[in-house]
Design a protein around this motif. Structure first.
Motif, PDB file in Angstrom:
ATOM      1  N   ALA A 213     -33.674 -41.145 -54.301  1.00 39.48           N
ATOM      2  CA  ALA A 213     -34.565 -42.333 -54.195  1.00 39.48           C
ATOM      3  C   ALA A 213     -34.998 -42.784 -55.620  1.00 39.48           C
ATOM      4  O   ALA A 213     -35.127 -43.919 -55.853  1.00 39.48           O
ATOM      5  CB  ALA A 213     -35.854 -42.367 -53.314  1.00 39.48           C
ATOM      6  N   ALA A 214     -35.521 -41.617 -56.603  1.00 42.33           N
ATOM      7  CA  ALA A 214     -36.023 -42.061 -57.695  1.00 42.33           C
ATOM      8  C   ALA A 214     -34.996 -42.602 -58.770  1.00 42.33           C
ATOM      9  O   ALA A 214     -35.146 -43.297 -59.733  1.00 42.33           O
ATOM     10  CB  ALA A 214     -37.004 -41.132 -58.253  1.00 42.33           C
ATOM     11  N   THR A 215     -33.875 -41.549 -58.688  1.00 39.14           N
ATOM     12  CA  THR A 215     -32.933 -41.679 -59.596  1.00 39.14           C
ATOM     13  C   THR A 215     -31.475 -42.215 -59.497  1.00 39.14           C
ATOM     14  O   THR A 215     -30.685 -42.608 -60.228  1.00 39.14           O
ATOM     15  CB  THR A 215     -32.666 -40.219 -60.264  1.00 39.14           C
ATOM     16  OG1 THR A 215     -32.144 -39.505 -59.232  1.00 39.14           O
ATOM     17  CG2 THR A 215     -33.828 -39.597 -60.728  1.00 39.14           C
ATOM     18  N   GLY A 216     -31.098 -42.726 -57.987  1.00 43.17           N
ATOM     19  CA  GLY A 216     -30.022 -43.061 -57.604  1.00 43.17           C
ATOM     20  C   GLY A 216     -28.862 -41.599 -57.620  1.00 43.17           C
ATOM     21  O   GLY A 216     -29.382 -40.655 -57.981  1.00 43.17           O
ATOM     22  N   ASN A 217     -27.927 -41.956 -57.285  1.00 48.69           N
ATOM     23  CA  ASN A 217     -26.729 -40.805 -57.188  1.00 48.69           C
ATOM     24  C   ASN A 217     -25.427 -41.693 -57.691  1.00 48.69           C
ATOM     25  O   ASN A 217     -25.447 -42.709 -58.095  1.00 48.69           O
ATOM     26  CB  ASN A 217     -26.573 -40.184 -55.914  1.00 48.69           C
ATOM     27  CG  ASN A 217     -26.356 -41.359 -54.685  1.00 48.69           C
ATOM     28  OD1 ASN A 217     -25.730 -42.221 -55.253  1.00 48.69           O
ATOM     29  ND2 ASN A 217     -26.567 -40.683 -53.449  1.00 48.69           N
ATOM     30  N   ALA A 240     -34.765 -43.754 -44.988  1.00 45.32           N
ATOM     31  CA  ALA A 240     -35.602 -42.738 -44.619  1.00 45.32           C
ATOM     32  C   ALA A 240     -36.878 -42.665 -45.062  1.00 45.32           C
ATOM     33  O   ALA A 240     -38.034 -42.630 -44.042  1.00 45.32           O
ATOM     34  CB  ALA A 240     -34.938 -41.429 -44.690  1.00 45.32           C
ATOM     35  N   ILE A 241     -37.246 -42.835 -46.375  1.00 46.45           N
ATOM     36  CA  ILE A 241     -38.481 -42.726 -47.068  1.00 46.45           C
ATOM     37  C   ILE A 241     -39.236 -43.886 -46.555  1.00 46.45           C
ATOM     38  O   ILE A 241     -40.313 -43.868 -46.263  1.00 46.45           O
ATOM     39  CB  ILE A 241     -38.342 -42.442 -48.552  1.00 46.45           C
ATOM     40  CG1 ILE A 241     -37.762 -41.340 -48.811  1.00 46.45           C
ATOM     41  CG2 ILE A 241     -39.666 -43.036 -49.219  1.00 46.45           C
ATOM     42  CD1 ILE A 241     -37.612 -41.095 -50.291  1.00 46.45           C
ATOM     43  N   GLU A 242     -38.368 -45.126 -46.589  1.00 52.15           N
ATOM     44  CA  GLU A 242     -39.201 -46.568 -46.194  1.00 52.15           C
ATOM     45  C   GLU A 242     -39.585 -46.490 -44.736  1.00 52.15           C
ATOM     46  O   GLU A 242     -40.616 -46.906 -44.483  1.00 52.15           O
ATOM     47  CB  GLU A 242     -38.233 -47.508 -46.306  1.00 52.15           C
ATOM     48  CG  GLU A 242     -37.444 -47.847 -47.688  1.00 52.15           C
ATOM     49  CD  GLU A 242     -38.822 -47.869 -48.906  1.00 52.15           C
ATOM     50  OE1 GLU A 242     -39.819 -48.468 -48.657  1.00 52.15           O
ATOM     51  OE2 GLU A 242     -38.655 -47.153 -49.991  1.00 52.15           O
ATOM     52  N   ASP A 252     -52.475 -44.259 -48.262  1.00 50.39           N
ATOM     53  CA  ASP A 252     -52.043 -43.177 -48.411  1.00 50.39           C
ATOM     54  C   ASP A 252     -50.530 -43.400 -49.276  1.00 50.39           C
ATOM     55  O   ASP A 252     -49.816 -42.274 -49.491  1.00 50.39           O
ATOM     56  CB  ASP A 252     -51.667 -42.562 -47.081  1.00 50.39           C
ATOM     57  CG  ASP A 252     -52.818 -41.891 -46.430  1.00 50.39           C
ATOM     58  OD1 ASP A 252     -54.066 -41.869 -47.145  1.00 50.39           O
ATOM     59  OD2 ASP A 252     -53.020 -41.595 -45.418  1.00 50.39           O
ATOM     60  N   ARG A 253     -50.156 -44.594 -49.160  1.00 49.24           N
ATOM     61  CA  ARG A 253     -48.793 -44.801 -49.559  1.00 49.24           C
ATOM     62  C   ARG A 253     -48.447 -44.708 -51.026  1.00 49.24           C
ATOM     63  O   ARG A 253     -47.523 -43.922 -51.591  1.00 49.24           O
ATOM     64  CB  ARG A 253     -48.423 -46.203 -49.275  1.00 49.24           C
ATOM     65  CG  ARG A 253     -48.196 -46.521 -47.702  1.00 49.24           C
ATOM     66  CD  ARG A 253     -47.855 -47.840 -47.310  1.00 49.24           C
ATOM     67  NE  ARG A 253     -47.829 -48.326 -46.020  1.00 49.24           N
ATOM     68  CZ  ARG A 253     -48.133 -49.219 -45.314  1.00 49.24           C
ATOM     69  NH1 ARG A 253     -47.884 -50.545 -46.208  1.00 49.24           N
ATOM     70  NH2 ARG A 253     -48.101 -49.129 -44.126  1.00 49.24           N
ATOM     71  N   GLY A 254     -49.486 -45.045 -51.837  1.00 47.64           N
ATOM     72  CA  GLY A 254     -49.435 -44.792 -53.483  1.00 47.64           C
ATOM     73  C   GLY A 254     -49.192 -43.375 -53.775  1.00 47.64           C
ATOM     74  O   GLY A 254     -48.496 -42.894 -54.680  1.00 47.64           O
ATOM     75  N   LEU A 260     -42.932 -38.669 -55.125  1.00 50.37           N
ATOM     76  CA  LEU A 260     -41.665 -38.670 -54.918  1.00 50.37           C
ATOM     77  C   LEU A 260     -41.058 -39.150 -56.392  1.00 50.37           C
ATOM     78  O   LEU A 260     -39.843 -39.339 -56.392  1.00 50.37           O
ATOM     79  CB  LEU A 260     -41.103 -39.404 -53.837  1.00 50.37           C
ATOM     80  CG  LEU A 260     -41.323 -39.098 -52.409  1.00 50.37           C
ATOM     81  CD1 LEU A 260     -41.131 -40.169 -51.455  1.00 50.37           C
ATOM     82  CD2 LEU A 260     -40.647 -37.707 -52.090  1.00 50.37           C
ATOM     83  N   GLY A 261     -41.803 -39.535 -57.284  1.00 52.19           N
ATOM     84  CA  GLY A 261     -41.608 -40.081 -58.563  1.00 52.19           C
ATOM     85  C   GLY A 261     -41.341 -41.603 -58.551  1.00 52.19           C
ATOM     86  O   GLY A 261     -40.477 -41.927 -59.407  1.00 52.19           O
ATOM     87  N   LEU A 262     -41.688 -42.232 -57.593  1.00 51.92           N
ATOM     88  CA  LEU A 262     -41.706 -43.586 -57.191  1.00 51.92           C
ATOM     89  C   LEU A 262     -42.617 -44.625 -57.699  1.00 51.92           C
ATOM     90  O   LEU A 262     -43.904 -44.097 -57.221  1.00 51.92           O
ATOM     91  CB  LEU A 262     -41.427 -43.986 -55.917  1.00 51.92           C
ATOM     92  CG  LEU A 262     -39.980 -43.300 -55.437  1.00 51.92           C
ATOM     93  CD1 LEU A 262     -39.701 -43.386 -54.007  1.00 51.92           C
ATOM     94  CD2 LEU A 262     -38.673 -43.918 -56.147  1.00 51.92           C
ATOM     95  N   GLU A 263     -42.732 -45.603 -58.322  1.00 53.21           N
ATOM     96  CA  GLU A 263     -43.829 -46.447 -58.747  1.00 53.21           C
ATOM     97  C   GLU A 263     -44.165 -47.413 -57.600  1.00 53.21           C
ATOM     98  O   GLU A 263     -45.299 -47.593 -57.519  1.00 53.21           O
ATOM     99  CB  GLU A 263     -43.369 -47.115 -60.025  1.00 53.21           C
ATOM    100  CG  GLU A 263     -43.497 -46.222 -61.380  1.00 53.21           C
ATOM    101  CD  GLU A 263     -42.959 -47.003 -62.383  1.00 53.21           C
ATOM    102  OE1 GLU A 263     -43.211 -48.470 -62.598  1.00 53.21           O
ATOM    103  OE2 GLU A 263     -42.881 -46.689 -63.551  1.00 53.21           O
ATOM    104  N   ASP A 264     -43.316 -47.865 -56.851  1.00 54.23           N
ATOM    105  CA  ASP A 264     -43.247 -48.790 -55.661  1.00 54.23           C
ATOM    106  C   ASP A 264     -42.339 -48.636 -54.704  1.00 54.23           C
ATOM    107  O   ASP A 264     -41.143 -47.570 -54.889  1.00 54.23           O
ATOM    108  CB  ASP A 264     -43.154 -50.219 -56.288  1.00 54.23           C
ATOM    109  CG  ASP A 264     -42.097 -50.385 -56.857  1.00 54.23           C
ATOM    110  OD1 ASP A 264     -41.080 -49.700 -57.014  1.00 54.23           O
ATOM    111  OD2 ASP A 264     -42.094 -51.800 -57.437  1.00 54.23           O
ATOM    112  N   SER A 265     -42.506 -49.128 -53.531  1.00 53.73           N
ATOM    113  CA  SER A 265     -41.595 -48.730 -52.408  1.00 53.73           C
ATOM    114  C   SER A 265     -40.341 -49.563 -52.662  1.00 53.73           C
ATOM    115  O   SER A 265     -40.175 -50.599 -53.321  1.00 53.73           O
ATOM    116  CB  SER A 265     -42.484 -49.354 -51.239  1.00 53.73           C
ATOM    117  OG  SER A 265     -42.159 -50.885 -51.100  1.00 53.73           O
ATOM    118  N   GLY A 266     -39.272 -49.181 -51.942  1.00 58.01           N
ATOM    119  CA  GLY A 266     -37.864 -49.716 -52.020  1.00 58.01           C
ATOM    120  C   GLY A 266     -37.996 -51.027 -51.485  1.00 58.01           C
ATOM    121  O   GLY A 266     -37.292 -51.977 -51.955  1.00 58.01           O
TER     122      GLY A 266
END
Length: 364
Positions: A213-217, A240-242, A252-254, A260-266
């Motif tokens: 989710a943070a880096t892509g593939n 799935a994360i969203e 709790d979201r932040g 997960l290494g994410l700054e904001d939600s997808g």
């Protein structure tokens, strides 16, 4: 002024999971933000904008009203949809009605989730959907042209102009290129009236597994290459994360995202990208009752921007008191901006800028 994005994709790519997460997130925000489900497959969600909080604090507003975007979960498409396969006719009818296309592509391996094409290949999947849209557009133009050719040969000026618009677009579609690549410059508004699906702007959503989710593939990297080549936009999301985030309390979201290494939600990224895709900007009104964001098209002049609030504002437009967002914040609001000479009175030819804080003067 309503704008909507149609969420499309092949079966089992995570399209409906994303749509459900979007609408559940919006429902959870209902205490603060307006939300409505217009139909089971249509949801309107708030566009995240941190500027609202800052403006509200300075303006001592009782409430905040963000601007919003509409998302439509469009029936799944299969190969042959342009000929009516699967839910093809429903799919095509729905997609003609939206302003932009959010194309969800499966970028994850999972033996428990069957892929309709038998393997994971997001670029192939994107091409499958676009081919069906191009075939449907070509069929639509061929039917339209049949009635115009005879009139054009008879010297009908309107028919001649229509054929001059249609011919290059039809040639592009026959060559396997979407209509948007062949719209003559300056003819965008006329082309929009043709209601072609492949003239609509596209946002690719690469739906990856949780660990990417943070880096892509590697799959999502190919999606970004395709988007760049087309001048389209792309974002990486884990549906799935969203879905998990949408069920969490706001507080709790932040922390969960940070873990997960994410700054904001997808979903926030999708909403912002959809907003940019449609060429939209935001202006604000600030007062003791509310701080509110308003959506307009980039390049819109002040009277038309005023009309988004109410038709009377546009009809009786006199002027707009205008403060740039940065000036409003730095100078502590309207009074400080006035004293510093940063509040301008703009007339009918003023082109509204993103972030402008406006107060309209009108008389009807």
């Amino acid at each position: 002024m309503g704008f909507n994005c149609g969420i499309v994709g092949l079966p089992n790519v995570g399209k409906s999971t994303l749509f459900n997460a979007l609408t559940q997130t919006a429902a959870a925000q209902a205490a603060n933000y307006p939300f409505c489900t217009i139909e089971p497959n249509v949801g309107r969600v708030a566009v995240p904008d941190p500027r609202l909080e800052a403006l509200s604090r300075i303006g001592k507003s009782q409430k905040i009203i963000p601007t919003s975007l509409e998302f439509v979960d469009i029936a799944g498409l299969v190969r042959g949809a342009s000929k009516g396969e699967g839910l093809g006719n429903q799919f095509l009818a729905n997609i003609r009605e939206v302003d932009a296309i959010v194309h969800v592509l499966r970028c994850f391996e999972d033996g428990d989730v069957t892929h309709v094409e038998g393997s994971v290949d997001p670029v192939r999947d994107a091409e499958t959907v676009e081919t069906e849209l191009m075939l449907a557009d070509l069929d639509s133009l061929e039917k339209r042209a049949q009635g115009l050719v005879k009139r054009a040969r008879g010297g009908d000026k309107e028919a001649v102009a229509q054929m001059a618009l249609i011919d290059p677009i039809k040639a592009a579609l026959e060559a396997g290129r979407p209509a948007r690549t062949a719209v003559p410059k300056g003819e965008e508004a006329a082309a929009a009236k043709l209601q072609l699906m492949t003239t609509k702007p596209v946002l690719y959503v690469a739906n990856v597994e949780e660990s990417s989710a943070a880096t892509g593939n590697a799959f999502s990297a190919r999606v970004f290459e395709k988007a760049k080549a087309e001048g389209a936009l792309a974002v990486v999301v884990s549906a799935a994360i969203e879905a998990e985030i949408s069920q969490m309390p706001e507080g709790d979201r932040g922390e969960f995202l940070s873990s997960l290494g994410l700054e904001d939600s997808g979903l926030d990224r999708i909403i912002r990208a959809g907003y940019a895709l449609l060429g939209l900007i935001t202006y604000f009104t600030v007062g003791p009752k509310e701080t509110r964001a308003w959506t307009i098209l980039k390049g819109m002049k002040a009277p038309q921007a005023a009309g988004v609030i109410h038709g009377d504002f546009e009809r009786g437009f006199i002027a707009s008191e205008t403060i740039a967002y940065d000036d409003y914040i730095a100078l502590g609001g309207e009074q400080g901006a006035k004293e510093a000479g940063k509040m301008r009175v703009e007339g009918k030819e003023y082109v509204v800028k993103d972030g402008d804080v406006l107060l309209f003067r009108f008389n009807v």
